[in-house]
Design a protein around this motif. Sequence first.
Motif, PDB file in Angstrom:
ATOM      1  N   ALA A   1       0.836  -1.207   0.000  1.00 27.17           N
ATOM      2  CA  ALA A   1       0.000   0.000   0.000  1.00 27.17           C
ATOM      3  C   ALA A   1       0.865   1.249   0.000  1.00 27.17           C
ATOM      4  O   ALA A   1       0.558   2.236  -0.684  1.00 27.17           O
ATOM      5  N   ARG A   2       1.942   1.229   0.770  1.00 27.60           N
ATOM      6  CA  ARG A   2       2.849   2.373   0.806  1.00 27.60           C
ATOM      7  C   ARG A   2       3.497   2.597  -0.542  1.00 27.60           C
ATOM      8  O   ARG A   2       3.604   3.722  -1.032  1.00 27.60           O
ATOM      9  N   ARG A   3       3.898   1.510  -1.193  1.00 26.36           N
ATOM     10  CA  ARG A   3       4.510   1.613  -2.522  1.00 26.36           C
ATOM     11  C   ARG A   3       3.529   2.196  -3.530  1.00 26.36           C
ATOM     12  O   ARG A   3       3.872   3.074  -4.317  1.00 26.36           O
ATOM     13  N   GLN A   4       2.282   1.705  -3.497  1.00 23.68           N
ATOM     14  CA  GLN A   4       1.281   2.206  -4.436  1.00 23.68           C
ATOM     15  C   GLN A   4       0.960   3.673  -4.179  1.00 23.68           C
ATOM     16  O   GLN A   4       0.817   4.465  -5.115  1.00 23.68           O
ATOM     17  N   PHE A   5       0.856   4.040  -2.888  1.00 27.97           N
ATOM     18  CA  PHE A   5       0.551   5.431  -2.558  1.00 27.97           C
ATOM     19  C   PHE A   5       1.644   6.367  -3.054  1.00 27.97           C
ATOM     20  O   PHE A   5       1.358   7.420  -3.648  1.00 27.97           O
ATOM     21  N   LEU A   6       2.897   6.016  -2.825  1.00 28.49           N
ATOM     22  CA  LEU A   6       3.994   6.875  -3.249  1.00 28.49           C
ATOM     23  C   LEU A   6       4.089   6.959  -4.769  1.00 28.49           C
ATOM     24  O   LEU A   6       4.396   8.017  -5.316  1.00 28.49           O
ATOM     25  N   ALA A   7       3.816   5.841  -5.436  1.00 28.52           N
ATOM     26  CA  ALA A   7       3.839   5.871  -6.897  1.00 28.52           C
ATOM     27  C   ALA A   7       2.755   6.810  -7.433  1.00 28.52           C
ATOM     28  O   ALA A   7       2.996   7.616  -8.341  1.00 28.52           O
ATOM     29  N   GLU A   8       1.548   6.715  -6.859  1.00 30.98           N
ATOM     30  CA  GLU A   8       0.468   7.594  -7.298  1.00 30.98           C
ATOM     31  C   GLU A   8       0.759   9.047  -6.937  1.00 30.98           C
ATOM     32  O   GLU A   8       0.452   9.964  -7.716  1.00 30.98           O
ATOM     33  N   ALA A   9       1.347   9.261  -5.753  1.00 28.80           N
ATOM     34  CA  ALA A   9       1.650  10.630  -5.344  1.00 28.80           C
ATOM     35  C   ALA A   9       2.671  11.265  -6.273  1.00 28.80           C
ATOM     36  O   ALA A   9       2.533  12.427  -6.671  1.00 28.80           O
ATOM     37  N   ARG A  10       3.683  10.520  -6.633  1.00 35.85           N
ATOM     38  CA  ARG A  10       4.694  11.074  -7.526  1.00 35.85           C
ATOM     39  C   ARG A  10       4.151  11.274  -8.936  1.00 35.85           C
ATOM     40  O   ARG A  10       4.538  12.205  -9.636  1.00 35.85           O
ATOM     41  N   GLN A  11       3.236  10.407  -9.344  1.00 31.61           N
ATOM     42  CA  GLN A  11       2.601  10.611 -10.641  1.00 31.61           C
ATOM     43  C   GLN A  11       1.762  11.880 -10.633  1.00 31.61           C
ATOM     44  O   GLN A  11       1.775  12.661 -11.595  1.00 31.61           O
ATOM     45  N   ARG A  12       1.044  12.105  -9.538  1.00 30.07           N
ATOM     46  CA  ARG A  12       0.257  13.345  -9.425  1.00 30.07           C
ATOM     47  C   ARG A  12       1.160  14.568  -9.401  1.00 30.07           C
ATOM     48  O   ARG A  12       0.828  15.616  -9.969  1.00 30.07           O
ATOM     49  N   LEU A  13       2.319  14.436  -8.760  1.00 21.84           N
ATOM     50  CA  LEU A  13       3.256  15.546  -8.717  1.00 21.84           C
ATOM     51  C   LEU A  13       3.779  15.876 -10.106  1.00 21.84           C
ATOM     52  O   LEU A  13       3.871  17.040 -10.498  1.00 21.84           O
ATOM     53  N   VAL A  14       4.099  14.816 -10.867  1.00 23.34           N
ATOM     54  CA  VAL A  14       4.576  15.036 -12.240  1.00 23.34           C
ATOM     55  C   VAL A  14       3.488  15.699 -13.072  1.00 23.34           C
ATOM     56  O   VAL A  14       3.744  16.648 -13.826  1.00 23.34           O
ATOM     57  N   GLU A  15       2.257  15.205 -12.937  1.00 23.59           N
ATOM     58  CA  GLU A  15       1.156  15.796 -13.702  1.00 23.59           C
ATOM     59  C   GLU A  15       0.915  17.244 -13.290  1.00 23.59           C
ATOM     60  O   GLU A  15       0.631  18.103 -14.142  1.00 23.59           O
ATOM     61  N   ALA A  16       1.009  17.526 -11.985  1.00 19.42           N
ATOM     62  CA  ALA A  16       0.822  18.901 -11.521  1.00 19.42           C
ATOM     63  C   ALA A  16       1.905  19.819 -12.076  1.00 19.42           C
ATOM     64  O   ALA A  16       1.631  20.949 -12.484  1.00 19.42           O
ATOM     65  N   ARG A  17       3.138  19.335 -12.107  1.00 20.25           N
ATOM     66  CA  ARG A  17       4.218  20.146 -12.651  1.00 20.25           C
ATOM     67  C   ARG A  17       4.027  20.397 -14.141  1.00 20.25           C
ATOM     68  O   ARG A  17       4.229  21.518 -14.623  1.00 20.25           O
ATOM     69  N   LEU A  18       3.637  19.343 -14.866  1.00 19.01           N
ATOM     70  CA  LEU A  18       3.423  19.517 -16.302  1.00 19.01           C
ATOM     71  C   LEU A  18       2.285  20.499 -16.568  1.00 19.01           C
ATOM     72  O   LEU A  18       2.379  21.351 -17.455  1.00 19.01           O
ATOM     73  N   THR A  19       1.200  20.373 -15.795  1.00 18.89           N
ATOM     74  CA  THR A  19       0.081  21.293 -15.969  1.00 18.89           C
ATOM     75  C   THR A  19       0.487  22.719 -15.647  1.00 18.89           C
ATOM     76  O   THR A  19       0.131  23.663 -16.357  1.00 18.89           O
ATOM     77  N   ARG A  20       1.245  22.871 -14.557  1.00 18.28           N
ATOM     78  CA  ARG A  20       1.686  24.212 -14.152  1.00 18.28           C
ATOM     79  C   ARG A  20       2.603  24.812 -15.211  1.00 18.28           C
ATOM     80  O   ARG A  20       2.465  25.982 -15.583  1.00 18.28           O
ATOM     81  N   ASP A  21       3.562  24.008 -15.712  1.00 23.48           N
ATOM     82  CA  ASP A  21       4.485  24.521 -16.731  1.00 23.48           C
ATOM     83  C   ASP A  21       3.743  24.902 -18.008  1.00 23.48           C
ATOM     84  O   ASP A  21       4.042  25.927 -18.634  1.00 23.48           O
ATOM     85  N   ALA A  22       2.766  24.058 -18.390  1.00 28.12           N
ATOM     86  CA  ALA A  22       1.999  24.368 -19.595  1.00 28.12           C
ATOM     87  C   ALA A  22       1.193  25.651 -19.417  1.00 28.12           C
ATOM     88  O   ALA A  22       1.101  26.473 -20.339  1.00 28.12           O
ATOM     89  N   GLU A  23       0.629  25.835 -18.224  1.00 31.76           N
ATOM     90  CA  GLU A  23      -0.142  27.052 -17.971  1.00 31.76           C
ATOM     91  C   GLU A  23       0.754  28.284 -17.979  1.00 31.76           C
ATOM     92  O   GLU A  23       0.385  29.339 -18.509  1.00 31.76           O
ATOM     93  N   ILE A  24       1.942  28.149 -17.398  1.00 36.10           N
ATOM     94  CA  ILE A  24       2.877  29.272 -17.400  1.00 36.10           C
ATOM     95  C   ILE A  24       3.263  29.640 -18.822  1.00 36.10           C
ATOM     96  O   ILE A  24       3.281  30.819 -19.200  1.00 36.10           O
ATOM     97  N   GLU A  25       3.587  28.629 -19.636  1.00 36.46           N
ATOM     98  CA  GLU A  25       3.963  28.892 -21.023  1.00 36.46           C
ATOM     99  C   GLU A  25       2.818  29.555 -21.777  1.00 36.46           C
ATOM    100  O   GLU A  25       3.035  30.466 -22.583  1.00 36.46           O
ATOM    101  N   ARG A  26       1.609  29.104 -21.506  1.00 38.99           N
ATOM    102  CA  ARG A  26       0.463  29.697 -22.206  1.00 38.99           C
ATOM    103  C   ARG A  26       0.289  31.157 -21.811  1.00 38.99           C
ATOM    104  O   ARG A  26       0.072  32.026 -22.664  1.00 38.99           O
ATOM    105  N   ARG A  27       0.395  31.447 -20.502  1.00 39.58           N
ATOM    106  CA  ARG A  27       0.227  32.820 -20.045  1.00 39.58           C
ATOM    107  C   ARG A  27       1.345  33.722 -20.579  1.00 39.58           C
ATOM    108  O   ARG A  27       1.101  34.869 -20.955  1.00 39.58           O
ATOM    109  N   ILE A  28       2.561  33.186 -20.577  1.00 43.08           N
ATOM    110  CA  ILE A  28       3.678  33.977 -21.105  1.00 43.08           C
ATOM    111  C   ILE A  28       3.465  34.269 -22.585  1.00 43.08           C
ATOM    112  O   ILE A  28       3.691  35.395 -23.052  1.00 43.08           O
ATOM    113  N   SER A  29       3.032  33.264 -23.340  1.00 37.76           N
ATOM    114  CA  SER A  29       2.787  33.467 -24.772  1.00 37.76           C
ATOM    115  C   SER A  29       1.700  34.508 -24.995  1.00 37.76           C
ATOM    116  O   SER A  29       1.817  35.366 -25.880  1.00 37.76           O
TER     117      SER A  29
END
Length: 391
Positions: free
Chosen positions: A161-189
């Motif tokens: 359960a700990r392994r699955q939770f951390l894997a999902e948490a890190r996946q959410r972190l990656v997705e959050a970073r990608l979304t944030r970076d994409a939003e920043i690029e869009r606003r800058i453009s």
Amino acid sequence: MTSAERAIRRVGRRLPALTPSRDHLLEWTVVAVIAVASITGIVTQIVAETPLLGWVPLAVTLGGFTLSSWMRWPGIVLAACGPLVGGVLGPEPVLVWTLTVFAAFLWCLRGASGLVVAPLVGVANYLAFLIDGQQDWTDQLALIALSVTVAAAAAGSAIAARRQFLAEARQRLVEARLTRDAEIERRISEERLRIARDLHDMVGHETAVVNMHLGAAEVHLPEGADRSRADLEAARRGVQAVIRETHQILDILRLTPGDDATAPNADFDHLAGLIGSYRELGVGVDAHLDPAPVGLAPEVSAATYRVVQEGLTNAQKHGTGPVSITVRGSEDEIRITVSNSVRALREPSEGGYGLIGMRERVASVGGTLEVGLVGRMFTVRATMRTNGRRT
């Protein structure tokens, strides 16, 4: 950074994930322990000259463990029967019980439900010792077999359960970073596009004025100034070509989705109207505006408007109470200050994407932008030279 992203990052720091190599190392270690225990049991039974029926419990247990690699639950059920067979046939079920304890840990580690494995294997081990020990329900070995099996299954489930939770948490972190970076690029453009559009509007206006002055100069030339007249005509043709190309670029820029064709031009003269529009929305604004400085460059005028506009937008979204706006102009520079109280304290670097756009806007004219949070007051200060030149 959003609150969810910060929480995930804190969890990642406090609970370092098992890497894939460590995951496999743990599993293979358990498999190796089972293999060593099996080999030891086989050698012991050979030395003890165990009769043929004495080999059945070990064969059933190892057969079930092997089958579980392809058919999980049939294999688990078969392996759980090993200790029961040992209790019925007579040999002490300690060996097969030990194997099923490690197997229960491994099964749960690989994703099997501990709520099923623990009672299934635990009860089988408990009954095996009861059968072998004259059916005393308080037999210590039986209770130990049950409790150790349940503990092994619980430990495997917890790690999984700990392994699955951390894997999902890190996946959410990656997705959050990608979304944030994409939003920043869009606003800058978007902000760069607005800057380019404003600058081209100014260029189009200024070139049209230059073209008019060239035409007037050509008319006022005295007789006999043919060479000067030819030079002026060539200059006018060049300016007209610039005007045509500028209008073509403007047509493209104005096709940007979301642009309001009826919106006022971004310049100093429209600041009062901008502030009035926010007051109509119910935003309290305390504004002190100096007249536009003489010689204010068009690009600086547009940057002033955009900084005030973004400051009002941030105040409306995140602030409470009135907004204080001060625009001071002199012959050399123009200073803008926008401040308001905020609902929740946060670092300026974590603010909205509009701060990035303001920095782009001010930097495009060689100015400086300062953002600060003092107590509950959020303040933006911009300084630009009136001629738009870099110092």
